[in-house]
Write a protein that holds these residues in place. Structure first.
Motif, short mmCIF file in Angstrom:
data_model
loop_
_atom_site.label_atom_id
_atom_site.label_comp_id
_atom_site.label_asym_id
_atom_site.label_seq_id
_atom_site.Cartn_x
_atom_site.Cartn_y
_atom_site.Cartn_z
N ASN A 239 2.48 -5.05 -1.25
CA ASN A 239 2.06 -5.56 -0.82
C ASN A 239 2.27 -5.53 0.63
O ASN A 239 2.76 -4.71 1.45
N ALA A 240 1.08 -6.07 1.64
CA ALA A 240 0.86 -5.63 3.39
C ALA A 240 0.42 -7.39 3.62
O ALA A 240 -0.10 -7.91 3.50
N SER A 241 0.64 -6.83 5.35
CA SER A 241 0.43 -7.56 5.87
C SER A 241 0.44 -7.43 7.57
O SER A 241 1.65 -6.69 7.63
N GLY A 242 -1.09 -7.07 8.30
CA GLY A 242 -0.58 -6.23 8.88
C GLY A 242 -0.49 -4.83 9.06
O GLY A 242 -0.51 -4.31 7.86
N ALA A 243 1.28 -4.12 10.06
CA ALA A 243 1.09 -3.77 9.28
C ALA A 243 2.57 -3.19 8.86
O ALA A 243 3.01 -2.13 8.52
N MET A 244 2.70 -4.61 8.39
CA MET A 244 3.80 -4.46 7.86
C MET A 244 3.43 -4.35 6.15
O MET A 244 2.53 -3.96 5.01
#
Length: 542
Positions: A57-62
């Motif tokens: 799971n990716a959201s921006g840099a996370m």
């Protein structure tokens, strides 16, 4: 504070809702996509033979990793992710129904690099295999590249990326740190400086600093069930606390003591639990938490920095007395020939106050009937911390000089000097000084309660000071690698692989015991030769 909490809760709730609405496109073995236009997340998933799903799971840099199974999983406390060449530990986290295991809310670059090279992945919890999947020829590296790019807003074969304007709207107030994980802001209304990290699963962690100290708060990605007994756990330190609540937000209505702060600086991960249930678990490796804690301290002091202007003196509330949580050590005392039992041997010590308080290694004095200094006479043992391998001594007479402690821990590659009395006087009775560099920021098996130095040490050096180029204390000599054992096991003879306890751990120990000490000014310029008047041998009488 109320405004900050509202922003955190709203951001986390939006992220959780987006994850539930995800619609994916098919691409070979992996499904990668953003889902709906207002989604804050991109997801890559691959099914296994057991009908489980391995997800990135990716959201921006996370970036987060998770495993979804058809039925509830047996919960556990210790997780391990294994690839062909690497093994990583993690704190397992589960959804309410138990069919969704989250490895880390923010995984490190090292884990992502290992996944790129992996031919297969195993995930275990308390020794039980939860996932066993082969990745060879499945397009795993391309899927990883795709989901990372998608999470940062790029379009590709997976479709559109996450709208970065939506992520920015969800961001808490403040300036993002260089590592891209924390936002630090100044709350003039409440008289505090605040650092917030929003996690990939929708949870969030906050550090709040005032003139009293630093506290913390957390928002869970799931419905928060209030409880009475909280636990804050890092790799090597934990403490219990009584949780307080405010509109779906958990917080510590107190401040962290210096030892807890030191442990947080050194931690690679931490977990907050209430009544045994995980509320939040976070990977800290590579997030810049050490710099964030420094920034909070400077911000509260009114200093400017990457966060902008600090807290004004008129905005800071009057300090009030607080109690601090008591801690307990875990995962302690790495092995090595330098960590003996103190039975009839000798070691080194040094003054940290002009009136005779001194420090040495716990293993030098812990088992002694009496401790003496050939130069200063009888020594009284004040306090011992075996896990940290530190001890505080009091001498009736002293040199009137002492070492100043540096305010920050060791830095990788910086030069250092080590003082001590090695080999029980076989090399002569005078002080011996060796030099080297900080070779690593952890000890054996990743122990963050030690750092590695290249300066040569011998038996008898234990407990001696480690100083930087300005003469400020950065550590206490603790151990050297067991060379004979390593040769027998690997056929390799190690050279200058030695360890010391960092000054941040020592500061917390001194604070807990009410021992005042000097902190070296930033522009200190003392030479290592000052060790001559502050370092002395101690002899253990069993």
């Amino acid at each position: 504070m109320a405004v900050v909490l509202a922003v955190m809760v709203a951001a986390c709730a939006g992220a959780a809702q987006a994850a539930e609405e995800m619609v994916l496109e098919r691409q070979g073995y992996w499904s990668v996509g953003r889902g709906k236009a207002d989604s804050r997340h991109c997801l890559a998933s691959v099914p296994t033979r057991t009908k489980a799903l391995f997800m990135i799971n990716a959201s921006g840099a996370m970036v987060g990793l998770s495993v979804m199974t058809e039925g509830p999983q047996r919960r556990g406390k210790k997780g391990v992710l294994e690839t062909d060449t690497h093994v990583f530990q993690f704190i397992p986290d589960y959804n309410d129904s138990g069919d969704f295991l989250m490895l880390e809310h923010t995984v490190s670059e090292r884990v992502l690099a290992a996944l790129r090279l992996a031919r297969g992945v195993k995930i275990k919890v308390d020794g039980r295999t939860v996932l066993d999947i082969g990745l060879e020829d499945t397009g795993a590296e391309a899927a990883l590249d795709a989901v990372l790019a998608c999470g940062k807003g790029q379009a590709g074969w997976w479709g559109e990326g996450v709208d970065q304007a939506l992520l920015a709207a969800d961001d808490p107030p403040g300036v993002l740190n260089a590592e891209g994980y924390w936002r630090l802001s100044v709350d003039h209304e409440d008289g505090r400086c605040v650092a917030i990290s929003v996690l990939g699963d929708g949870g969030a962690f906050m550090l709040s600093a005032t003139g009293d100290g630093v506290s913390f708060g957390a928002v869970s990605s799931r419905a928060l069930k209030p409880g009475r007994k909280g636990a804050f756990e890092t790799d090597a330190w934990s403490f219990d606390f009584e949780p307080s609540y405010d509109d779906g937000y958990l917080y510590l209505d107190d401040v962290l003591n210096n030892r807890a702060l030191a442990a947080l600086r050194l931690a690679s991960r931490f977990r907050i639990a209430v009544d045994g249930r995980t509320v939040l678990a976070m990977n800290l490796e590579g997030t810049g938490v050490d710099g964030v804690l420094d920034g909070l301290a400077d911000c509260v002091a009114g200093k400017s920095g990457w966060w902008g202007k600090g807290l004004s003196a008129s905005a800071a509330p009057a300090s009030r007395p607080r109690s601090t949580p008591e801690g307990r050590s875990q995962n302690t005392t790495p092995g090595g020939s330098g960590r003996g039992d103190g039975g009839g041997g000798s070691g080194s010590a040094f003054f940290i106050t002009a009136d005779g308080f001194a420090v040495t290694a716990a293993h030098v004095v812990a088992q002694c009937r009496e401790v003496e200094s050939p130069r200063w006479g009888r020594v009284r043992l004040v306090a011992v911390d075996r896990p940290a391998d530190l001890a505080i001594l009091k001498l009736e007479s002293a040199s009137g000089q002492s070492l100043a402690l540096r305010g920050r821990g060791p830095r990788l590659g910086e030069p250092l000097s080590v003082g001590g009395f090695p080999l029980g006087g076989l090399l002569g009775g005078g002080l011996k000084i060796t030099t080297g560099v900080v070779a690593g920021l952890s000890g054996p098996q990743g122990d963050r309660g030690l750092f590695q130095l290249s300066a040569p040490i011998q038996p008898g050096n234990s407990g001696g000071p480690v100083v930087d180029a300005t003469g400020a204390l950065i550590g206490v000599t603790a151990a050297k690698l067991d060379e004979v054992r390593l040769v027998s096991e690997t056929g390799t003879f190690p050279q200058n692989v030695n360890f010391a306890a960092p000054v941040t751990i020592l500061q917390a120990f001194l604070d807990e015991n009410g021992i005042a000490y000097r902190v070296a000014p930033t522009a200190a310029s003392a030479a290592p030769a000052t060790l001559v008047n502050v370092t002395f041998p101690v002899v253990c009488k069993p």
